[in-house]
Design a protein around this motif. Structure first.
Motif, PDB file in Angstrom:
ATOM      1  N   MET A 136       2.851  13.375  50.995  1.00  0.00           N
ATOM      2  CA  MET A 136       4.348  12.929  50.340  1.00  0.00           C
ATOM      3  C   MET A 136       4.783  11.691  50.356  1.00  0.00           C
ATOM      4  O   MET A 136       4.285  10.625  50.776  1.00  0.00           O
ATOM      5  N   GLY A 137       5.158  11.560  49.285  1.00  0.00           N
ATOM      6  CA  GLY A 137       5.991  10.667  49.114  1.00  0.00           C
ATOM      7  C   GLY A 137       7.337   9.357  49.872  1.00  0.00           C
ATOM      8  O   GLY A 137       7.725   9.821  50.284  1.00  0.00           O
ATOM      9  N   ARG A 138       7.115   8.581  49.915  1.00  0.00           N
ATOM     10  CA  ARG A 138       7.768   7.289  50.779  1.00  0.00           C
ATOM     11  C   ARG A 138       8.887   7.694  50.285  1.00  0.00           C
ATOM     12  O   ARG A 138       9.056   7.521  48.345  1.00  0.00           O
ATOM     13  N   LEU A 139      10.142   6.888  50.627  1.00  0.00           N
ATOM     14  CA  LEU A 139      11.430   6.695  50.039  1.00  0.00           C
ATOM     15  C   LEU A 139      11.593   5.429  50.332  1.00  0.00           C
ATOM     16  O   LEU A 139      11.778   4.134  51.584  1.00  0.00           O
ATOM     17  N   ARG A 140      12.380   4.722  48.922  1.00  0.00           N
ATOM     18  CA  ARG A 140      12.325   3.012  49.248  1.00  0.00           C
ATOM     19  C   ARG A 140      13.129   2.323  48.191  1.00  0.00           C
ATOM     20  O   ARG A 140      14.124   3.323  47.608  1.00  0.00           O
ATOM     21  N   VAL A 141      13.619   1.127  49.102  1.00  0.00           N
ATOM     22  CA  VAL A 141      14.749   0.524  48.631  1.00  0.00           C
ATOM     23  C   VAL A 141      14.843  -0.640  48.354  1.00  0.00           C
ATOM     24  O   VAL A 141      13.411  -1.024  48.829  1.00  0.00           O
ATOM     25  N   GLY A 149       8.512   7.673  40.900  1.00  0.00           N
ATOM     26  CA  GLY A 149       8.376   8.275  40.050  1.00  0.00           C
ATOM     27  C   GLY A 149       9.351   9.094  40.209  1.00  0.00           C
ATOM     28  O   GLY A 149       9.755  10.486  39.650  1.00  0.00           O
ATOM     29  N   ALA A 150      10.299   9.093  40.808  1.00  0.00           N
ATOM     30  CA  ALA A 150      12.000   9.315  40.765  1.00  0.00           C
ATOM     31  C   ALA A 150      13.392   8.448  41.622  1.00  0.00           C
ATOM     32  O   ALA A 150      12.639   7.462  42.331  1.00  0.00           O
ATOM     33  N   LEU A 153      17.014  14.488  48.541  1.00  0.00           N
ATOM     34  CA  LEU A 153      15.439  13.514  48.993  1.00  0.00           C
ATOM     35  C   LEU A 153      14.622  14.619  49.114  1.00  0.00           C
ATOM     36  O   LEU A 153      13.410  14.353  47.656  1.00  0.00           O
ATOM     37  N   GLU A 154      14.932  16.308  49.033  1.00  0.00           N
ATOM     38  CA  GLU A 154      13.333  16.900  49.327  1.00  0.00           C
ATOM     39  C   GLU A 154      13.626  17.818  47.250  1.00  0.00           C
ATOM     40  O   GLU A 154      12.503  17.162  46.967  1.00  0.00           O
ATOM     41  N   GLY A 174       4.252  13.659  43.492  1.00  0.00           N
ATOM     42  CA  GLY A 174       3.205  12.780  44.508  1.00  0.00           C
ATOM     43  C   GLY A 174       3.832  11.690  44.958  1.00  0.00           C
ATOM     44  O   GLY A 174       3.389  10.400  45.722  1.00  0.00           O
ATOM     45  N   LEU A 175       4.976  10.530  43.863  1.00  0.00           N
ATOM     46  CA  LEU A 175       4.724   9.410  43.948  1.00  0.00           C
ATOM     47  C   LEU A 175       6.064   9.328  44.898  1.00  0.00           C
ATOM     48  O   LEU A 175       6.597   9.782  45.787  1.00  0.00           O
ATOM     49  N   ASP A 176       6.452   7.417  44.896  1.00  0.00           N
ATOM     50  CA  ASP A 176       7.589   7.410  45.537  1.00  0.00           C
ATOM     51  C   ASP A 176       8.839   7.648  44.946  1.00  0.00           C
ATOM     52  O   ASP A 176       8.530   7.441  43.507  1.00  0.00           O
TER      53      ASP A 176
END
Length: 215
Positions: free
Chosen positions: A1-6, A71-72, A135-136, A144-146
């Motif tokens: 599962m991709g991470r959530l990044r700032v 990826g998004a 986020l989902e 699959g990317l972050d």
């Protein structure tokens, strides 16, 4: 599962991520572009706008992490456009016909509208949803990317409050804004959930990296 990044989210010494008085032509209010002068001096920024100048030190290295493995994107209504853009059915964002995201972008707004497909692979989707629901959706689209959380201030604060952010890069710059929207309000004891590293550079800014502790 991709991470959530700032990434590259810049705040003043007193914690403001945007100034007061946002309007068309002034997306950061009275702060103007001062919040991002550090980035405009980097090679990363010059390459983004088609140049080959700029510094290649630590500021450049941090700034360049912005787009890797994304990826998004998720953003708030205030980043998509100035106050009142929801009243213009033809408004397509602040970046022209070929926005710099090149991924699906999920815009949080209380007034959703049909998706807008732009040049270069960017498609804007408009959601009235909770941070977790958004986020989902973004993770499904990212393949699959972050997922990058682009702001603005209140959006990042809401995702932090729900414990959804995996990695956050905040840049603190040596100016005082005095008014606007503060990032840290309501986030007392955030340091308990994150390992925090600080790197100061000759430009006078401090790069703060927050990495979520094992949940």
């Amino acid at each position: 599962m991709g991470r959530l990044r700032v990434h590259n989210f810049t705040i003043s010494l007193d914690g403001f991520g945007t100034g007061e008085g946002q309007a068309p032509g002034a997306p950061f209010g009275h702060a103007g572009e001062r919040l991002h002068d550090w980035m405009f001096a980097t090679r990363y920024w010059h390459e983004m706008v088609g140049g080959d100048e700029g510094s290649v030190g630590a500021d450049h290295a941090f700034a360049a992490m912005h787009g890797r493995g994304i990826g998004a994107e998720i953003m708030g209504a205030g980043k998509f456009g100035p106050p009142g853009w929801q009243d213009d059915p033809g408004y397509k964002g602040a970046w022209g016909s070929n926005p710099p995201f090149h991924t699906p972008v999920f815009v949080l707004t209380h007034r959703p509208r049909p998706s807008i497909e732009m040049e270069g692979g960017t498609t804007f989707h408009f959601l009235d949803a909770s941070p977790a629901q958004t986020l989902e959706r973004a993770r499904e689209a990212a393949g699959g990317l972050d997922v990058r959380l682009g702001g603005g201030v209140s959006v990042i604060r809401d995702f932090l409050a729900e414990g959804l952010v995996d990695l956050m890069h905040v840049v603190q710059i040596p100016i005082l804004l005095g008014r606007g929207v503060r990032l840290w309000d309501g986030l007392e004891s955030l340091e308990e959930a994150y390992a925090i590293e600080a790197v100061s550079t000759p430009s006078g800014v401090t790069h703060l990296t927050f990495t979520a502790r094992t949940r």
